[in-house]
Design a protein around this motif. Structure first.
Motif, short mmCIF file in Angstrom:
data_model
loop_
_atom_site.label_atom_id
_atom_site.label_comp_id
_atom_site.label_asym_id
_atom_site.label_seq_id
_atom_site.Cartn_x
_atom_site.Cartn_y
_atom_site.Cartn_z
N GLN A 65 7.25 -7.15 3.56
CA GLN A 65 5.87 -7.11 4.02
C GLN A 65 5.92 -7.08 5.54
OE1 GLN A 65 3.27 -10.14 2.51
NE2 GLN A 65 1.79 -9.84 4.15
N THR A 80 5.00 -3.36 1.77
CA THR A 80 3.59 -3.57 2.06
C THR A 80 3.42 -3.53 3.57
OG1 THR A 80 3.37 -5.00 0.13
CG2 THR A 80 1.62 -5.12 1.78
N VAL A 97 2.40 0.17 -0.31
CA VAL A 97 0.98 -0.11 -0.10
C VAL A 97 0.77 -0.13 1.41
CG1 VAL A 97 -0.90 -1.75 -0.43
CG2 VAL A 97 0.85 -1.49 -2.20
N ASN A 99 -1.77 -0.73 4.41
CA ASN A 99 -3.03 -1.28 4.90
C ASN A 99 -3.17 -1.02 6.40
OD1 ASN A 99 -3.81 -2.70 2.42
ND2 ASN A 99 -2.04 -3.98 2.86
#
Length: 169
Positions: A65, A80, A97, A99
């Motif tokens: 992450q 992420t 993912v 963002n």
């Protein structure tokens, strides 16, 4: 062998001194609870915090992450990209993912761009989801095995993030 003397407790009754005591039996148990190597179950994701800048490539078989800045390529199982993150380089993972911001090629089996995503680069995927509000500038290409194409010699039919000069294929 040796016995502990207990000052504040009454002495053992006759015939009880040879019995093993319950607290003394699990002496080796704490060593079984601690596993110095990676457990066989799910391992926690590695987190790169928002105040961290990494210059170089990252490679893991686990999960990452990213909340900070990475200038280099990332290869992982699950990646992420947090809302505060910026990645300049190619990212390759089974699940991605986004963002935050990615400047570079994205290759994954499952790619998801959330409403806060900003991607500048090509996306090569098996499945993709792009939420309303995501900013994306580049091309999208579906492949059955997007992870294997970039590691071997890439086909000359596509040039990704080439310099301003043009090349003939």
């Amino acid at each position: 062998m040796f016995s502990k003397s207990r000052i504040n407790e009454p002495g053992p009754k006759a015939g009880e001194s040879d019995k093993p005591k319950a607290p003394e039996a699990p002496v080796s148990k704490p060593s079984m609870e601690f596993t110095p190597s990676a457990p066989k179950g799910k391992v926690a994701a590695s987190v790169l915090s928002a105040d961290l800048t990494v210059v170089g490539n990252l490679r893991t078989t686990g999960d990452i992450q990213v909340e900070g800045t990475v200038e280099g390529d990332i290869r992982a199982h699950l990646l992420t990209v947090g809302e505060t993150a910026t990645i300049r380089g190619e990212i390759v993972a089974d699940d991605i993912v986004v963002n935050g911001r990615v400047i570079g090629r994205v290759r994954g089996l499952k790619v998801r761009l959330t409403s806060t995503a900003k991607v500048e680069g090509d996306i090569i995927h098996k499945t993709i989801a792009i939420e309303s509000g995501a900013h994306f500038e580049g091309s999208v290409q579906r492949q059955d095995d997007p992870l294997s194409t970039g590691r071997a010699a890439a086909p000359a039919s596509r040039i990704v993030q080439a310099p301003a000069s043009s090349e003939d294929s």
